[in-house]
Design an enzyme around this catalytic site. Structure first.
Site, PDB file in Angstrom:
ATOM      1  N   LYS A   1       0.851  -1.211   0.000  1.00 60.60           N
ATOM      2  CA  LYS A   1       0.000   0.000   0.000  1.00 60.60           C
ATOM      3  C   LYS A   1       0.876   1.246   0.000  1.00 60.60           C
ATOM      4  O   LYS A   1       0.680   2.167  -0.821  1.00 60.60           O
ATOM      5  CB  LYS A   1      -0.884  -0.004   1.245  1.00 60.60           C
ATOM      6  N   ASN A   2       1.885   1.290   0.895  1.00 62.51           N
ATOM      7  CA  ASN A   2       2.664   2.521   1.058  1.00 62.51           C
ATOM      8  C   ASN A   2       3.666   2.751  -0.055  1.00 62.51           C
ATOM      9  O   ASN A   2       4.208   3.839  -0.176  1.00 62.51           O
ATOM     10  CB  ASN A   2       3.339   2.528   2.433  1.00 62.51           C
TER      11      ASN A   2
ATOM     12  N   ARG B   1      -4.061  10.858   4.370  1.00 60.42           N
ATOM     13  CA  ARG B   1      -2.923  11.761   4.505  1.00 60.42           C
ATOM     14  C   ARG B   1      -1.958  11.631   3.329  1.00 60.42           C
ATOM     15  O   ARG B   1      -1.347  12.603   2.906  1.00 60.42           O
ATOM     16  CB  ARG B   1      -2.176  11.442   5.801  1.00 60.42           C
TER      17      ARG B   1
ATOM     18  N   CYS C   1      -5.295  13.303  12.405  1.00 57.32           N
ATOM     19  CA  CYS C   1      -5.109  11.864  12.172  1.00 57.32           C
ATOM     20  C   CYS C   1      -5.087  11.199  13.547  1.00 57.32           C
ATOM     21  O   CYS C   1      -4.561  11.741  14.505  1.00 57.32           O
ATOM     22  CB  CYS C   1      -3.784  11.657  11.442  1.00 57.32           C
TER      23      CYS C   1
ATOM     24  N   ARG D   1       1.029  14.823  12.827  1.00 54.29           N
ATOM     25  CA  ARG D   1       1.560  14.568  11.479  1.00 54.29           C
ATOM     26  C   ARG D   1       1.613  15.847  10.631  1.00 54.29           C
ATOM     27  O   ARG D   1       0.954  15.978   9.612  1.00 54.29           O
ATOM     28  CB  ARG D   1       0.749  13.487  10.780  1.00 54.29           C
TER      29      ARG D   1
ATOM     30  N   ASP E   1       4.616   0.557  12.039  1.00 58.06           N
ATOM     31  CA  ASP E   1       3.379  -0.015  11.488  1.00 58.06           C
ATOM     32  C   ASP E   1       3.166  -1.469  11.897  1.00 58.06           C
ATOM     33  O   ASP E   1       2.127  -2.045  11.584  1.00 58.06           O
ATOM     34  CB  ASP E   1       3.385   0.069   9.952  1.00 58.06           C
TER      35      ASP E   1
ATOM     36  N   ILE F   1       7.878   6.941  16.907  1.00 57.68           N
ATOM     37  CA  ILE F   1       7.584   7.623  15.646  1.00 57.68           C
ATOM     38  C   ILE F   1       6.329   8.489  15.737  1.00 57.68           C
ATOM     39  O   ILE F   1       6.329   9.635  15.275  1.00 57.68           O
ATOM     40  CB  ILE F   1       7.414   6.603  14.490  1.00 57.68           C
TER      41      ILE F   1
ATOM     42  N   ARG G   1      -8.709  -0.239   4.503  1.00 57.49           N
ATOM     43  CA  ARG G   1      -7.787   0.729   3.888  1.00 57.49           C
ATOM     44  C   ARG G   1      -6.461   0.054   3.547  1.00 57.49           C
ATOM     45  O   ARG G   1      -5.783   0.442   2.607  1.00 57.49           O
ATOM     46  CB  ARG G   1      -7.515   1.879   4.864  1.00 57.49           C
TER      47      ARG G   1
END
Ligand code: EPZ
Length: 423
Positions: free
Chosen positions: A22-23, A94, A118, A123, A309, A331, A401
């Site tokens: 996805k990223n 985002r 978020c 962020r 993540d 993070i 998502r």
């Protein structure tokens, strides 16, 4: 809103296919704005975030056609470009901010709505905007939009020192720099595999980029980029997530398409917890022998460190480990929202600021729980796989998502899981 019902059902066995990342896909798609020739992505994941990015790019004038059930994205941006990314699309995701650099590079100006709040943290975009300003962009925040203009219509190369190895800022600046006049250097760049995947795709389009995957990336601007076809890299976060299924339930599962180099730090922690991982010609085989797993401490960090993540998912594993583990989230400032939900299932967790202390219990008990963000939602499903009785995970739109057909993939390895459509 759909819910997912999962019931503890013993050890798992079989194979789980890992999809494209996805990223990676969310930063590869805006790259189509950099050229007037077609860019085709293969191995794309079929996710709602990808559909949101499709909608955004189409609103900017790009053509995006989804083929083969979403696995292929045929894109092109040869007509007039609308350089305003509207709030009603950007607020949903985002990663929409990744059109800022490409629009500035292609058009010389852009209006991009700030993404807004978020769940996991503030962020901000200061590292993105500061880097673009050093490249000659004038950027003003007005009415919730970033109004950006490249001085003289073109960005120029610059040496940019990032205060933090921001993934998105590295992607935005790298894409912007491909068409800038001169050379851009990013110091303290993010090193994630998704950055390397983007650089690989941009090189196929004619960009001159060196050092991706290291902390120093150098980009020589060129006059134009041409089209290309590029396969999206495997999703290391989906990979890590599914590796945790047999770790939590017992049994043996092979994650097809998984590669150790995508999840090195994560595998070190799984190994320390007592989980065996074997590289096979087709992926990674994960097995949990009998007996309880050991508690291990984790601190999240930019790649190649332990991925933020995967923190929520790893916490689900630690809930029934032997001993106490401390998870430190460095993070994001608010990424323990899964903890109170896991406690509803009997977990023993204390959260103080950026630290969560998890005291292992024998077994969790199924309960109704609430998904709060993408990775928290899948952490609750993992916990439910081994819990006694039934767990109902609500608000699974978060899940869709970032995870394609999660209940089907887990059911195929023996999990008792189903989706209940909302009325
Ligand atoms: C990317 O987000 C990922 N999203 C995130 O995955 C991931 O958690 C994150 O990188 C870190 O690995 C996508 O790639 C679409 P950052 P990004 O810029 O680029 C602060 C998921 O679950 N920061 O590296 O937004 C920021 O507030 C998602 O798939 C600034 O202060 O991450 C955060 O605390 C969640 N100023 C930290 O840096 C800036 O200008 C990391 O942000 C930019 C970031």
């Amino acid at each position: 809103m759909d819910s997912i019902l999962v019931t503890g059902n013993g050890p798992l066995s079989g194979t789980i296919p890992i999809a494209g990342a996805k990223n990676a896909c969310l930063t590869l798609m805006p790259a189509t704005l950099l050229s007037d020739e077609p860019l085709t992505l293969t191995n794309a994941p079929g996710l709602s975030d990808i559909r949101t990015m499709t909608q955004l790019l189409q609103s900017l004038g790009a053509e995006v056609t989804s083929l083969q059930d979403g696995k292929v994205l045929a894109m092109s941006c040869h007509g007039a470009i609308n350089s305003r990314a509207e709030y009603d699309i950007v607020r949903k995701m985002r990663a929409s901010n990744l059109v800022l650099g490409p629009l500035l590079a292609r058009e010389g100006h852009a209006e991009v709505s700030l993404p807004g709040g978020c769940a996991i943290g503030a962020r901000p975009m200061d590292i993105h905007t500061s880097g673009l300003q050093q490249m000659g962009a004038e950027i003003e925040l007005r009415d919730g939009y970033l109004h950006a203009k490249a001085d003289g219509g073109h960005l120029k190369g610059a040496v940019i020192d990032f205060p933090f190895a921001s993934v998105g800022a590295t992607e935005n600046i790298m894409m912007a720099a491909t068409l800038a006049k001169g050379t851009t250097v990013i110091n303290n760049a993010a090193r994630e595999p998704e950055i390397v995947d983007l650089a690989t795709c941009l090189r196929k389009m004619g960009a001159q980029i060196d050092g991706d995957g290291t902390s120093r990336i150098e980009i020589q601007g060129v006059d134009r980029l041409h089209g290309a076809t590029h396969p999206v890299v495997s999703d290391r976060i989906e990979l890590g997530t599914y590796m945790l299924a047999p770790a939590i339930c017992g049994g043996e599962v092979e994650c097809l398409g998984g590669r150790i180099e995508l999840v090195g730090a994560f595998c070190e922690k799984l190994d320390a917890a007592g989980i065996s991982i074997e590289e096979t010609p087709t992926g990674l085989k994960v097995a949990r022998k009998n007996g309880r797993i050991r508690a291990v401490d984790v601190t999240t960090a930019p790649f190649p460190g332990f991925p933020t993540d995967l923190q929520a998912q790893f916490m689900a594993l630690m809930c029934t480990a032997e001993g106490t583990s401390v998870l430190e989230e460095k993070i994001f400032e608010n990424r323990f929202m899964h903890a109170p939900e896991l406690e509803r299932m009997g977990a023993d967790i204390d959260v103080h600021g950026g630290h969560a202390t998890v005291r292992g219990v024998e077994r969790l008990k199924g309960a109704p729980v609430m998904a709060t963000d993408l990775r928290a939602s899948v952490s609750l499903i993992l916990a439910g796989l081994a819990a006694e009785g039934e767990t109902v995970v609500n608000r699974v739109y978060h899940l869709d998502r970032g995870y394609e057909r999660v209940e089907e993939k887990l059911r195929n390895v023996g999990a008792k899981i189903e989706r209940v459509k909302s009325q």
